[in-house]
Write a protein that holds these residues in place. Structure first.
Motif, PDB file in Angstrom:
ATOM      1  N   VAL A   1      -8.547  10.141  13.743  1.00 23.97           N
ATOM      2  CA  VAL A   1      -7.545  10.482  12.737  1.00 23.97           C
ATOM      3  C   VAL A   1      -7.084   9.165  12.110  1.00 23.97           C
ATOM      4  N   ALA A   2      -6.964   9.154  10.815  1.00 25.13           N
ATOM      5  CA  ALA A   2      -6.691   7.893  10.125  1.00 25.13           C
ATOM      6  C   ALA A   2      -5.702   8.078   8.988  1.00 25.13           C
ATOM      7  N   TRP A   3      -5.144   6.968   8.580  1.00 26.99           N
ATOM      8  CA  TRP A   3      -4.279   6.908   7.404  1.00 26.99           C
ATOM      9  C   TRP A   3      -4.972   6.083   6.326  1.00 26.99           C
ATOM     10  N   PHE A   4      -4.907   6.604   5.105  1.00 26.78           N
ATOM     11  CA  PHE A   4      -5.421   5.898   3.935  1.00 26.78           C
ATOM     12  C   PHE A   4      -4.326   5.838   2.882  1.00 26.78           C
ATOM     13  N   ARG A   5      -4.503   4.943   1.944  1.00 21.29           N
ATOM     14  CA  ARG A   5      -3.608   4.934   0.790  1.00 21.29           C
ATOM     15  C   ARG A   5      -4.445   4.649  -0.454  1.00 21.29           C
ATOM     16  N   GLN A   6      -3.914   5.085  -1.567  1.00 20.13           N
ATOM     17  CA  GLN A   6      -4.654   4.924  -2.809  1.00 20.13           C
ATOM     18  C   GLN A   6      -3.707   4.701  -3.974  1.00 20.13           C
ATOM     19  N   VAL A   7      -4.063   3.736  -4.797  1.00 20.64           N
ATOM     20  CA  VAL A   7      -3.384   3.538  -6.069  1.00 20.64           C
ATOM     21  C   VAL A   7      -4.387   3.884  -7.157  1.00 20.64           C
ATOM     22  N   PRO A   8      -3.892   4.213  -8.344  1.00 26.13           N
ATOM     23  CA  PRO A   8      -4.800   4.615  -9.419  1.00 26.13           C
ATOM     24  C   PRO A   8      -5.888   3.577  -9.665  1.00 26.13           C
ATOM     25  N   CYS A   9      -7.100   4.093  -9.892  1.00 26.79           N
ATOM     26  CA  CYS A   9      -8.258   3.273 -10.261  1.00 26.79           C
ATOM     27  C   CYS A   9      -8.773   2.399  -9.125  1.00 26.79           C
ATOM     28  N   LYS A  10      -8.371   2.688  -7.903  1.00 29.78           N
ATOM     29  CA  LYS A  10      -8.893   1.933  -6.755  1.00 29.78           C
ATOM     30  C   LYS A  10      -9.375   2.901  -5.688  1.00 29.78           C
ATOM     31  N   GLU A  11     -10.283   2.417  -4.836  1.00 34.91           N
ATOM     32  CA  GLU A  11     -10.754   3.242  -3.732  1.00 34.91           C
ATOM     33  C   GLU A  11      -9.623   3.438  -2.722  1.00 34.91           C
ATOM     34  N   ARG A  12      -9.759   4.483  -1.953  1.00 39.25           N
ATOM     35  CA  ARG A  12      -8.790   4.686  -0.878  1.00 39.25           C
ATOM     36  C   ARG A  12      -8.977   3.582   0.170  1.00 39.25           C
ATOM     37  N   GLU A  13      -7.861   3.016   0.548  1.00 38.09           N
ATOM     38  CA  GLU A  13      -7.857   1.895   1.490  1.00 38.09           C
ATOM     39  C   GLU A  13      -7.478   2.401   2.871  1.00 38.09           C
ATOM     40  N   GLY A  14      -8.285   2.084   3.858  1.00 32.00           N
ATOM     41  CA  GLY A  14      -7.962   2.451   5.227  1.00 32.00           C
ATOM     42  C   GLY A  14      -6.826   1.606   5.751  1.00 32.00           C
ATOM     43  N   ILE A  15      -5.820   2.249   6.316  1.00 31.72           N
ATOM     44  CA  ILE A  15      -4.648   1.550   6.819  1.00 31.72           C
ATOM     45  C   ILE A  15      -4.665   1.490   8.341  1.00 31.72           C
ATOM     46  N   GLY A  16      -4.948   2.595   8.969  1.00 30.59           N
ATOM     47  CA  GLY A  16      -4.943   2.619  10.423  1.00 30.59           C
ATOM     48  C   GLY A  16      -5.655   3.844  10.924  1.00 30.59           C
ATOM     49  N   GLU A  17      -6.143   3.786  12.121  1.00 27.92           N
ATOM     50  CA  GLU A  17      -6.830   4.927  12.693  1.00 27.92           C
ATOM     51  C   GLU A  17      -6.706   4.936  14.208  1.00 27.92           C
ATOM     52  N   PHE A  18      -6.890   6.119  14.743  1.00 30.49           N
ATOM     53  CA  PHE A  18      -6.803   6.331  16.183  1.00 30.49           C
ATOM     54  C   PHE A  18      -7.982   7.202  16.580  1.00 30.49           C
ATOM     55  N   ASP A  19      -8.757   6.719  17.562  1.00 28.76           N
ATOM     56  CA  ASP A  19      -9.970   7.449  17.930  1.00 28.76           C
ATOM     57  C   ASP A  19      -9.852   8.147  19.272  1.00 28.76           C
ATOM     58  N   GLY A  20      -8.639   8.346  19.726  1.00 27.73           N
ATOM     59  CA  GLY A  20      -8.418   9.002  21.003  1.00 27.73           C
ATOM     60  C   GLY A  20      -8.196   8.016  22.130  1.00 27.73           C
ATOM     61  N   ALA A  21      -8.577   6.782  21.881  1.00 27.63           N
ATOM     62  CA  ALA A  21      -8.409   5.767  22.919  1.00 27.63           C
ATOM     63  C   ALA A  21      -7.761   4.513  22.346  1.00 27.63           C
ATOM     64  N   ASP A  22      -8.199   4.103  21.212  1.00 28.49           N
ATOM     65  CA  ASP A  22      -7.735   2.848  20.606  1.00 28.49           C
ATOM     66  C   ASP A  22      -7.148   3.091  19.227  1.00 28.49           C
ATOM     67  N   ARG A  23      -6.213   2.206  18.886  1.00 27.37           N
ATOM     68  CA  ARG A  23      -5.610   2.228  17.559  1.00 27.37           C
ATOM     69  C   ARG A  23      -6.070   0.992  16.799  1.00 27.37           C
ATOM     70  N   TYR A  24      -6.269   1.157  15.526  1.00 29.50           N
ATOM     71  CA  TYR A  24      -6.694   0.054  14.663  1.00 29.50           C
ATOM     72  C   TYR A  24      -5.780   0.009  13.440  1.00 29.50           C
ATOM     73  N   ILE A  25      -5.425  -1.185  13.054  1.00 26.42           N
ATOM     74  CA  ILE A  25      -4.575  -1.397  11.878  1.00 26.42           C
ATOM     75  C   ILE A  25      -5.278  -2.382  10.972  1.00 26.42           C
ATOM     76  N   ALA A  26      -5.238  -2.104   9.676  1.00 26.47           N
ATOM     77  CA  ALA A  26      -5.869  -3.002   8.712  1.00 26.47           C
ATOM     78  C   ALA A  26      -5.136  -4.334   8.664  1.00 26.47           C
ATOM     79  N   ASP A  27      -5.886  -5.400   8.441  1.00 28.72           N
ATOM     80  CA  ASP A  27      -5.291  -6.727   8.372  1.00 28.72           C
ATOM     81  C   ASP A  27      -4.236  -6.817   7.275  1.00 28.72           C
ATOM     82  N   SER A  28      -4.429  -6.047   6.204  1.00 32.17           N
ATOM     83  CA  SER A  28      -3.515  -6.126   5.065  1.00 32.17           C
ATOM     84  C   SER A  28      -2.092  -5.672   5.416  1.00 32.17           C
TER      85      SER A  28
END
Length: 126
Positions: A34-61
């Protein structure tokens, strides 16, 4: 049927905080992400963070300001956003997929997620 119900969002001044929640329904037992994304107009959706059942990941940004956490009893993934900046203004989405978690550095990571919740607008005023 898989559903993702999100809550939270809104408008805050610079330096404010918001918490988004994404409650999932219908995901079968197994490996999923399960993940979080964000998007501003005219840009691709940016991955912010995700959880795979064991580990969490956060984007460097957003590392150091955003964190993700989960409540397994409620099948809910949270995105806590602190010290918000105007550049964080975007539409935020939660998404889910079966299988492992794609790297958040992959600009096309969003395309690997099959299930999406409704977007919620986050606006940070300067």
């Amino acid at each position: 049927q898989v559903q993702l119900i999100r809550s939270g969002g809104g408008s805050v001044p610079t330096g404010g905080a918001l918490r988004l929640a994404c409650q999932t329904y219908g995901l079968m037992d197994g490996i999923y992400c399960v993940a979080w994304f964000r998007q501003v107009p005219c840009k691709e959706r940016e991955g912010i963070g995700e959880f795979d059942g064991a580990d969490r990941y956060i984007a460097d940004s957003v590392k150091g300001r955003f964190t993700i956490s989960q409540d397994n009893r409620k099948n809910t993934l949270y995105l806590q956003m602190n010290n918000l900046k105007p550049e964080d203004t975007a539409m935020y989405y939660c998404a889910a997929k079966y299988g492992g978690s794609p790297p958040l550095t992959d600009l096309m990571a969003w395309s690997r997620f099959r299930y999406w919740g409704q977007g919620t607008q986050v606006t940070v005023s300067s």
